[in-house]
Design a protein around this motif. Structure first.
Motif, PDB file in Angstrom:
ATOM      1  N   PRO A 124       6.954  -4.222  -8.512  1.00  0.00           N
ATOM      2  CA  PRO A 124       7.551  -5.381  -9.092  1.00  0.00           C
ATOM      3  C   PRO A 124       8.666  -5.286 -10.174  1.00  0.00           C
ATOM      4  CG  PRO A 124       5.284  -5.495  -9.993  1.00  0.00           C
ATOM      5  CD  PRO A 124       5.451  -4.121  -8.778  1.00  0.00           C
ATOM      6  N   ASP A 125       8.618  -4.261 -10.740  1.00  0.00           N
ATOM      7  CA  ASP A 125       9.405  -4.161 -11.950  1.00  0.00           C
ATOM      8  C   ASP A 125       9.446  -2.746 -12.520  1.00  0.00           C
ATOM      9  OD1 ASP A 125       7.380  -3.731 -13.956  1.00  0.00           O
ATOM     10  OD2 ASP A 125       7.236  -6.082 -13.902  1.00  0.00           O
TER      11      ASP A 125
ATOM     12  N   ASP B 169       8.470  -1.336 -15.376  1.00  0.00           N
ATOM     13  CA  ASP B 169       7.413  -0.779 -15.855  1.00  0.00           C
ATOM     14  C   ASP B 169       6.259  -0.400 -14.906  1.00  0.00           C
ATOM     15  OD1 ASP B 169       8.376  -0.937 -18.421  1.00  0.00           O
ATOM     16  OD2 ASP B 169       7.652  -2.975 -18.853  1.00  0.00           O
ATOM     17  N   MET B 170       5.750  -1.175 -13.946  1.00  0.00           N
ATOM     18  CA  MET B 170       5.024  -1.087 -12.713  1.00  0.00           C
ATOM     19  C   MET B 170       5.272   0.220 -12.076  1.00  0.00           C
ATOM     20  SD  MET B 170       2.606  -2.834 -13.566  1.00  0.00           S
ATOM     21  CE  MET B 170       1.330  -2.624 -12.165  1.00  0.00           C
TER      22      MET B 170
ATOM     23  N   TRP C 190       9.086  -7.149  -3.520  1.00  0.00           N
ATOM     24  CA  TRP C 190       9.023  -5.738  -4.448  1.00  0.00           C
ATOM     25  C   TRP C 190      10.061  -4.886  -3.945  1.00  0.00           C
ATOM     26  CZ3 TRP C 190       3.091  -3.804  -5.550  1.00  0.00           C
ATOM     27  CH2 TRP C 190       2.551  -4.860  -6.134  1.00  0.00           C
TER      28      TRP C 190
ATOM     29  N   LEU D 291       8.738   4.490  -3.656  1.00  0.00           N
ATOM     30  CA  LEU D 291       7.750   3.454  -3.737  1.00  0.00           C
ATOM     31  C   LEU D 291       8.387   2.085  -3.977  1.00  0.00           C
ATOM     32  CD1 LEU D 291       7.411   2.573  -7.002  1.00  0.00           C
ATOM     33  CD2 LEU D 291       6.312   4.870  -7.135  1.00  0.00           C
ATOM     34  N   HIS D 292       7.131   1.271  -3.961  1.00  0.00           N
ATOM     35  CA  HIS D 292       7.323  -0.319  -4.522  1.00  0.00           C
ATOM     36  C   HIS D 292       6.799  -0.614  -5.422  1.00  0.00           C
ATOM     37  CE1 HIS D 292       8.355  -0.227   0.130  1.00  0.00           C
ATOM     38  NE2 HIS D 292       9.424  -1.210  -0.208  1.00  0.00           N
TER      39      HIS D 292
ATOM     40  N   ARG E  52       5.345 -10.488  -0.701  1.00  0.00           N
ATOM     41  CA  ARG E  52       4.868  -8.919  -1.021  1.00  0.00           C
ATOM     42  C   ARG E  52       6.309  -8.167  -0.665  1.00  0.00           C
ATOM     43  NH1 ARG E  52      -0.536  -9.019   2.253  1.00  0.00           N
ATOM     44  NH2 ARG E  52      -1.746 -10.269   0.938  1.00  0.00           N
ATOM     45  N   ARG E  53       7.129  -8.591   0.233  1.00  0.00           N
ATOM     46  CA  ARG E  53       8.289  -7.482   0.649  1.00  0.00           C
ATOM     47  C   ARG E  53       9.298  -7.742  -0.695  1.00  0.00           C
ATOM     48  NH1 ARG E  53       9.222  -6.118   5.426  1.00  0.00           N
ATOM     49  NH2 ARG E  53      11.395  -6.069   5.334  1.00  0.00           N
TER      50      ARG E  53
ATOM     51  N   ASN F  28       3.017   3.221 -11.154  1.00  0.00           N
ATOM     52  CA  ASN F  28       2.912   3.577  -9.739  1.00  0.00           C
ATOM     53  C   ASN F  28       3.005   4.901  -9.413  1.00  0.00           C
ATOM     54  OD1 ASN F  28       1.822   0.951  -9.296  1.00  0.00           O
ATOM     55  ND2 ASN F  28       3.537  -0.012  -8.275  1.00  0.00           N
TER      56      ASN F  28
ATOM     57  N   PHE G 221      -2.176  -7.979   5.955  1.00  0.00           N
ATOM     58  CA  PHE G 221      -1.090  -7.297   5.567  1.00  0.00           C
ATOM     59  C   PHE G 221       0.025  -7.502   6.464  1.00  0.00           C
ATOM     60  CE2 PHE G 221      -4.738  -4.524   4.392  1.00  0.00           C
ATOM     61  CZ  PHE G 221      -4.534  -4.435   3.050  1.00  0.00           C
TER      62      PHE G 221
END
Lengths: 145, 268
Positions: A80-81, A83-84, A56, A77-78, A53-54, A88, A26
């Motif tokens: 990617p876009d 919608d997610m 996001w 929160l993190h 990963r960073r 989340n 991680f």
């Protein structure tokens, strides 16, 4: 005490390698946290594998507890876009029936007042008691005021 | 021989018994699907690509575990042999588990997990949607609650399939590999047999064969939108509904059951 080694050096796998990545590989560096903290311009030294990963971005989450109330900042929160990010947020902030509606906003799009401007921004309101509607006499029997 | 015995015999008691044992087996099939899926999904906690995804998969695992608890409790209650949900989960051996094999396969990478979740949650969604109309009140009630949960699981898998398939070269390769690896285990979900066919005829169960078209048309549409090519397979693994499992099932059960078996009756 041994010298601390760069984290990258201890990481198994190289970017683009097709080998399995063991669980637990991680990026442990915390970033962002609560509140709209700018994350760009922060110097980092990450291995390229971790950099993906960073990517996001950080999102601020606003949850409305029930109809009639306004959305209230719940946390960040993190994702990617967008919608997610909504999904989340559902999983992180409404697990215990906290809400009926969710907004997410890219943290980068929030312009915040600066702590340095605190005195100029907020102190002048401190002695303006006449801005509170406490000098009116309320006629007897008036309800819903 | 007295009249009482005669009247007892004249009742179709044998048929009722087999009907009941069929219901027990059906509840176990559905419950084991959910239980084994929950166990696999729970393995992702603290191992997913992001903390947010840990929580998302953990929530899905908990939904599935809740479904398993209801279904296994009901199976034990119907059976009437004093086995509760814990006994059924922790003290049955591999050959007594009736889940389809697709649920027990090791998680692999995130691509495989998402490919499997897309198929299984779509299957469960179509199943529970119809099972809400079951003449068995308990199964209908479990289905009515579960259908909303698996609807979300299906959405989660769909969102990730689209992003991985239409993402980077590496993510496309991973999800495509996941789909190919899961494909030989898909057909078993839609297999019918005497047990489920006779329960379906009574309006108790849903014949899995009727789920294939709606479920696969959804899965195919998601894969197409995710720019993933059609997958073909000539291999179809089966046997889970009769207690025949893959090698990975033994390891799963060892991990899931060892604590309850080492400390029977332990509370915490």
């Amino acid at each position: 005490m041994s010298d601390p080694q760069p984290r990258q050096a201890a990481q198994p796998g190289t970017p683009g390698s097709s080998g399995p990545r063991p669980h637990g590989d991680f990026d442990l560096t915390a970033e962002g946290g609560h509140g709209a903290v700018p994350t760009d311009g922060v110097p980092t030294q990450q291995a390229p594998a971790a950099a993906a990963r960073r990517d996001w971005p950080l999102w601020e989450v606003f949850v409305r507890a029930k109809r009639g109330l306004s959305h209230v900042h719940a946390g960040s929160l993190h994702a990617p876009d967008a919608d997610m990010a909504v999904r989340n947020a559902r999983d992180l902030y409404t697990r215990r029936q906290e809400g009926v509606s969710i907004w997410v906003v890219p943290a980068a799009h929030i312009t915040a007042s600066s702590p340095d401007e605190k005195d100029a921004f907020f102190d002048p309101a401190g002695d303006k008691i006449y801005r509170h509607p406490t000098f009116y006499t309320v006629p007897e029997g008036v309800e819903h005021l | 021989m007295n009249g009482f015995e005669l009247s007892e015999r004249s009742r179709p008691i044998g048929r009722m018994d087999s009907d009941k044992s069929q219901r027990v087996a059906y509840a176990l099939r559905l419950g084991d699907d959910a239980l084994i899926a929950a166990q696999r999904m729970g393995e992702w906690i603290a191992a997913a690509p992001q903390l947010e995804e840990d929580v998302a998969l953990g929530n899905i695992a908990l939904d599935l575990l809740g479904q398993a608890r209801s279904l296994l409790s009901y199976a034990g209650q119907l059976e009437g042999a004093g086995r509760d949900e814990d006994t059924l989960a922790y003290f049955r051996d591999e050959r007594d588990f009736l889940n389809a094999q697709i649920f027990e396969l090791a998680n692999g990478d995130f691509g495989f997990t998402i490919a499997r979740l897309l198929v299984t949650s779509t299957y469960q969604f179509e199943l529970y949607r119809r099972l809400q109309a079951s003449t068995d009140d308990t199964l209908a009630a479990v289905a009515a609650k579960a259908v909303k949960e698996v609807d979300y699981h299906r959405d989660h898998a769909t969102q990730w399939t689209l992003r991985l398939g239409d993402g980077t070269e590496e993510s496309h390769r991973r999800i495509q590999q996941g789909v190919e690896d899961v494909w030989p285990y898909v057909a078993e979900l839609f297999e019918s047999d005497d047990l489920v066919a006779s329960l379906a005829a009574e309006g108790i169960a849903v014949d899995p064969a009727t789920l294939r078209e709606p479920a696969m048309s959804y899965v195919d549409s998601v894969l197409a939108e995710a720019t993933l090519p059609q997958t073909e397979t000539s291999v179809h693994h089966t046997g889970g509904r009769r207690g025949i499992h893959t090698e990975q099932m033994g390891y799963l059960l060892a991990e899931m059951q060892h604590l309850a078996r080492s400390h029977p009756g332990a509370q915490w």
